[in-house]
Design a protein around this motif. Structure first.
Motif, PDB file in Angstrom:
ATOM      1  N   GLY A  49      -6.804  -2.089   9.780  1.00 60.68           N
ATOM      2  CA  GLY A  49      -6.020  -2.106   8.562  1.00 60.68           C
ATOM      3  C   GLY A  49      -6.191  -3.387   7.776  1.00 60.68           C
ATOM      4  N   TYR A  59       2.103  -7.258   2.238  1.00 64.25           N
ATOM      5  CA  TYR A  59       2.002  -5.835   2.536  1.00 64.25           C
ATOM      6  C   TYR A  59       0.902  -5.628   3.566  1.00 64.25           C
ATOM      7  N   SER A  61      -1.313  -2.266   5.526  1.00 63.66           N
ATOM      8  CA  SER A  61      -1.612  -0.847   5.681  1.00 63.66           C
ATOM      9  C   SER A  61      -2.471  -0.718   6.929  1.00 63.66           C
ATOM     10  N   SER A 109      10.720   6.395   3.177  1.00 65.03           N
ATOM     11  CA  SER A 109      10.638   4.976   3.522  1.00 65.03           C
ATOM     12  C   SER A 109      11.994   4.487   4.001  1.00 65.03           C
ATOM     13  N   ARG A 127      -0.830   6.266  10.002  1.00 64.79           N
ATOM     14  CA  ARG A 127      -1.022   5.101   9.142  1.00 64.79           C
ATOM     15  C   ARG A 127       0.338   4.611   8.660  1.00 64.79           C
ATOM     16  N   THR A 129       2.499   1.926   6.295  1.00 66.87           N
ATOM     17  CA  THR A 129       2.477   0.995   5.164  1.00 66.87           C
ATOM     18  C   THR A 129       3.759   0.183   5.238  1.00 66.87           C
ATOM     19  N   ASN A 130       3.588  -1.122   5.209  1.00 67.73           N
ATOM     20  CA  ASN A 130       4.711  -2.038   5.370  1.00 67.73           C
ATOM     21  C   ASN A 130       4.684  -3.022   4.207  1.00 67.73           C
ATOM     22  N   ILE A 131       5.692  -2.986   3.361  1.00 65.53           N
ATOM     23  CA  ILE A 131       5.770  -3.874   2.206  1.00 65.53           C
ATOM     24  C   ILE A 131       6.977  -4.781   2.405  1.00 65.53           C
ATOM     25  N   HIS A 164       4.241   2.254  -4.122  1.00 67.12           N
ATOM     26  CA  HIS A 164       3.112   2.546  -3.242  1.00 67.12           C
ATOM     27  C   HIS A 164       1.806   2.645  -4.031  1.00 67.12           C
ATOM     28  N   VAL A 167       0.635  -0.928  -4.623  1.00 67.81           N
ATOM     29  CA  VAL A 167       0.070  -1.537  -3.413  1.00 67.81           C
ATOM     30  C   VAL A 167      -1.293  -0.928  -3.087  1.00 67.81           C
ATOM     31  N   ASP A 168      -1.431   0.394  -3.263  1.00 65.05           N
ATOM     32  CA  ASP A 168      -2.733   1.027  -3.031  1.00 65.05           C
ATOM     33  C   ASP A 168      -3.796   0.436  -3.949  1.00 65.05           C
ATOM     34  N   ARG A 171      -4.878  -2.999  -2.665  1.00 68.15           N
ATOM     35  CA  ARG A 171      -5.761  -2.992  -1.492  1.00 68.15           C
ATOM     36  C   ARG A 171      -7.226  -2.953  -1.896  1.00 68.15           C
TER      37      ARG A 171
END
Length: 319
Positions: A49, A59, A61, A109, A127, A129-131, A164, A167-168, A171
């Motif tokens: 990740g 963040y 992923s 979430s 998977r 996702t941590n923000i 999200h 954040v995507d 990345r």
């Protein structure tokens, strides 16, 4: 999380199986996010990740085999900044904090406080996702920030989707975690997660600049993807964004533009690119215009000349 930030990609794929868990525990679990990691029995451990740390925000992923992670008193004491985490996954999660237990549904979430003991378990590969944002920063944005632990945000929340999506996008942009951009990016994440938290806490707050910037970016991406469709209109864009047409207009007005001007610009820029590369363009000028969403050839020619200082025929001839 210093003033510049960093982004790191980790994977156990090239590591011998017996060394994967110790490596992941040391680099990811101890040095980066401070979690105790316990894999499921009789299942080969694998994880990979991206982790991005920014000034006051972060963040991650991560895709992993079945695993349980625990935030212990020892790890909490070693962490200089208390963070609030917003966690989601593509498989159900079992969470414990403050004596409460919750099974998080796919796509929903949940907020977890980094300054309190917590356990998260996933019984299948998934998977995460941590923000995260610094708790002190969130307190400045939102009353009741200390009461968010184990508060669920449903996947239907448009603000959650916006967060999200932002954040995507980050990345794929490693430069967003460095230099001046790092502080700006962190501010956007704080504004977005603050807006999500305000909704979750049922404590309304005015929309902050980071939320507005992320909304406008998402709207522009939608327009770019559909600019060739002559049926593109503000109502459809607003509906897909989960906001009102009036608010879409205001977002463009705030940056000194308008919805129609932006759509026109997207279409003209696309036509310009096609005319510069005849091998990729339709055969006639009219066909180029219609392929780019224009329904009136004279309007296309007039606006094209106004924007580029020459007619479509002039540009094609020069090319």
């Amino acid at each position: 999380m210093d003033a510049t930030g960093f982004s790191q990609i980790l994977s156990t794929a090239s590591v011998p199986e017996r060394e994967r868990l110790p490596m992941w525990r040391e680099l990811f679990g101890q040095a980066m996010v401070r979690l105790d990691i316990e894999p499921a029995r009789n299942v080969p451990f694998h994880a990979e990740g991206t982790l991005c740390a920014l000034p006051g925000a972060a963040y991650a992923s991560v895709s992993a085999s079945p695993v349980q992670v625990t935030r212990t008193h020892r790890l909490i004491a070693a962490d200089p900044v208390e963070m609030l985490y917003l966690i989601t996954a593509d498989a159900s999660l079992e969470l414990k904090q403050r004596g409460r237990e919750h099974v998080l549904a796919v796509g929903d979430s949940i907020f977890v406080r980094g300054g309190e003991v917590s356990t998260i378990q996933c019984r299948k590969r998934c998977r995460f996702t941590n923000i995260a944002v610094a708790q002190d920063d969130l307190r400045a944005l939102l009353s009741g920030a200390d009461d968010l632990a184990m508060r669920v945000v449903p996947r239907q929340s448009d603000l959650l989707g916006l967060l999200h999506a932002y954040v995507d996008m980050l990345r794929l942009r490693a430069d967003a975690a460095s230099g001046v951009a790092a502080a700006l990016t962190a501010g956007h994440i704080r504004d977005l997660i603050g807006a999500v938290a305000a909704t979750a806490a049922e404590d309304g707050a005015p929309e902050r600049p980071g939320v507005k910037a992320a909304r406008l970016r998402a709207i522009k991406a939608d327009i770019a993807a559909r600019s060739c469709d002559p049926r593109l209109d503000i109502v459809g864009v607003a509906t897909r964004a989960g906001i009102s047409p009036r608010y879409v207009r205001r977002l463009f007005q705030d940056e000194g533009s308008s919805f129609s001007a932006h759509v026109l610009g997207e279409r003209l820029d696309r036509a310009h690119r096609l005319l510069l590369h005849p091998g990729q363009a339709p055969r006639t000028i009219a066909a180029v215009a219609y392929a780019c969403g224009f329904g009136d050839l004279s309007y296309f020619n007039r606006t094209f000349r106004r924007r580029f200082g020459m007619t479509p025929s002039d540009l094609r001839g020069a090319g």
